[in-house]
Design a protein around this motif. Structure first.
Motif: not given
Ligand code: FAD
Length: 422
Positions: A160-162, A401-411
């Motif tokens: 996630s910390d790509s 393509g980015g796990a669930r939490n990373i999408q939520l982190f962006i939002i």
């Protein structure tokens, strides 16, 4: 039927209706009213192509020998214009991913990695003024499906910390040398080409990121990972040990690689949404067909509210998710991809919405396939239908393509910025 069975127990009269043709008939009823005439015509042609290809698919084999068939019709990707294949754009690619998933959801995931994730950086390169004929040849190889591509972002210690990647690039006179490891490289074990990100300075990844197109023959080593849910795709642990990349193959240098990484994420997420929707529609439609025809206690099981209401709930959620994805792609096409002057507000909106829709659609595919199996009963976990394959594919949609939490982190980050408006 689409699969070779070890032992058939499904009734003939049901099996003969579980056809791709019927899947498309029910899909058309739900999808086509949301489309323009041009998109309907494009989808009709695509569905005909899928029905022609279906008998040639051997589901015991890897997906890669089917790539040239896709390439012949310009179906490795349809976001960007390549040769004379029209129409094109993000919405066309979502429709491509959605309908190819009805045919073969693993072929679709392999196609997305090669055709979008690996080929898109070549289109970005030319949009930014790049002129290399070597890169043009690679683009043609990937888009024709004659060669296989992959992308290497994720590392063993940086998922996630790509951005804080550890793969090191070192400048030499005539190019750059890569040292590092990537993991989960989809198609990697079969790939001819790898788009790989690295950094000159690990303490300054944003300012020093490099994006290059790397040929396997330059010394890329791949070791296949065993991932049970998608056995026909070769996903790899990729090792770059002093791999030298000539300068003509550097797509974005000296920190520009970071911009390309982020520009690439929006079409990547939207593409993945198309695949997730396709898995969802196919699973749900098989359930609709089966529960209409399967009788228990003297009537079709769809008549039992426990079954029928559940499918009605799933259909409502899936229609909403599909309409969100198509709308996001329409805005992306009109205000970003084809716009004479890009709208920064629309670009920001689409970036945010692509995370929201990726989060919703990938989770929904898992929920739908889980529920579909409960409503169809035992037959759905056998090889007599494709539902279990679809369920397996749905397991990885949330991680890729980015796990669930990373999408939520962006939002969540977007929500935090609203403080500045107050
Ligand atoms: C089948 C498959 C195919 C893939 N294909 C590719 C590919 O082709 N190329 C490529 O580069 N990568 C690929 N990936 C990698 C994928 O993008 C990563 O798996 C994903 O980004 C998550 O990284 P990770 O697995 O290391 O999990 P981690 O980053 O270790 O995360 C583990 C958990 O911690 C959570 N987490 C992490 N950070 C935070 C945070 N700040 N806040 C809240 N929660 C957090 C995550 O959401 C997750 O639930 C693929 C993965 C899979 C499974």
């Amino acid at each position: 039927m689409l699969t070779i069975m070890q032992e058939k127990i499904i009734a003939d009269h049901i099996l003969e209706k579980m056809s791709l043709e019927n899947v498309f008939k029910i899909l058309q009823d739900n999808l086509f009213p949301m489309l323009t005439d041009e998109e309907v015509e494009y989808s009709n042609q695509l569905q005909e192509f899928c029905m022609d290809l279906e008998p040639k698919i051997d589901r015991s084999k890897a997906v890669y020998e089917l790539f040239p068939e896709l390439g012949k019709h310009g179906y490795m990707q349809r976001i960007n214009k390549w040769n004379d294949f029209t129409p094109y754009g993000m919405k066309k690619d979502i429709l491509l991913g959605l309908q190819l998933s009805c045919l073969d959801c693993q072929l679709e995931l392999g196609r997305l990695s090669s055709g979008i994730l690996c080929a898109n950086p070549t289109f970005h390169y030319f949009h930014e003024g790049g002129e290399s004929s070597d890169i043009q040849k690679i683009q043609d190889d990937l888009m024709s499906g004659k060669k296989v591509g992959s992308i290497g972002i994720t590392e063993p210690e940086n998922g996630s910390d790509s951005v804080n990647m550890k793969t090191r690039c070192t400048k030499v006179d005539d190019g750059v040398v890569y040292n590092g490891e990537k993991v989960f490289t989809t198609n990697g074990a079969k790939a001819d080409y790898f788009v790989v990100y690295g950094v000159y300075d690990t303490s300054n990844p944003r300012g020093s990121m490099v994006q290059s197109m790397i040929k396997r023959e330059w010394g890329v080593e791949t070791r296949r990972l065993k991932i049970n849910s998608v056995p026909r795709i070769h996903i790899a642990h990729t090792i770059l040990n002093n791999v030298k990349v000539p300068k003509e193959f550097i797509l974005a240098d000296d920190g520009k690689g970071y911009n390309r990484l982020f520009e690439g994420l929006v079409p990547e997420r939207l593409g993945l949404i198309g695949s997730a929707l396709g898995v969802s529609w196919t699973g749900l439609i098989y359930a609709i067909i089966y529960t209409n025809l399967r009788h228990q206690f003297g009537q079709p099981i769809l008549n039992f509210q426990g079954v029928g209401f559940t499918l009605a709930d799933l259909l409502s959620r899936l229609t909403a998710a599909t309409s969100l994805a198509l709308q996001a792609a329409t805005i992306y096409d009109e205000k970003v991809l084809f716009a004479e002057k890009r709208s920064p507000a629309a670009e920001k909106w689409v970036a945010g919405v692509s995370s929201q829709a990726k989060y919703l659609c990938s989770r929904l595919s898992h929920d739908i396939l889980y529920e579909v199996q409960q409503q169809m009963g035992g037959i759905s976990v056998t090889d007599n239908t494709l539902v279990d394959d679809l369920c397996d594919a749905s397991k990885i949609e949330e991680v890729v393509g980015g796990a669930r939490n990373i999408q939520l982190f962006i939002i969540q980050n977007a929500l935090r910025r609203y403080k500045n408006m107050l």
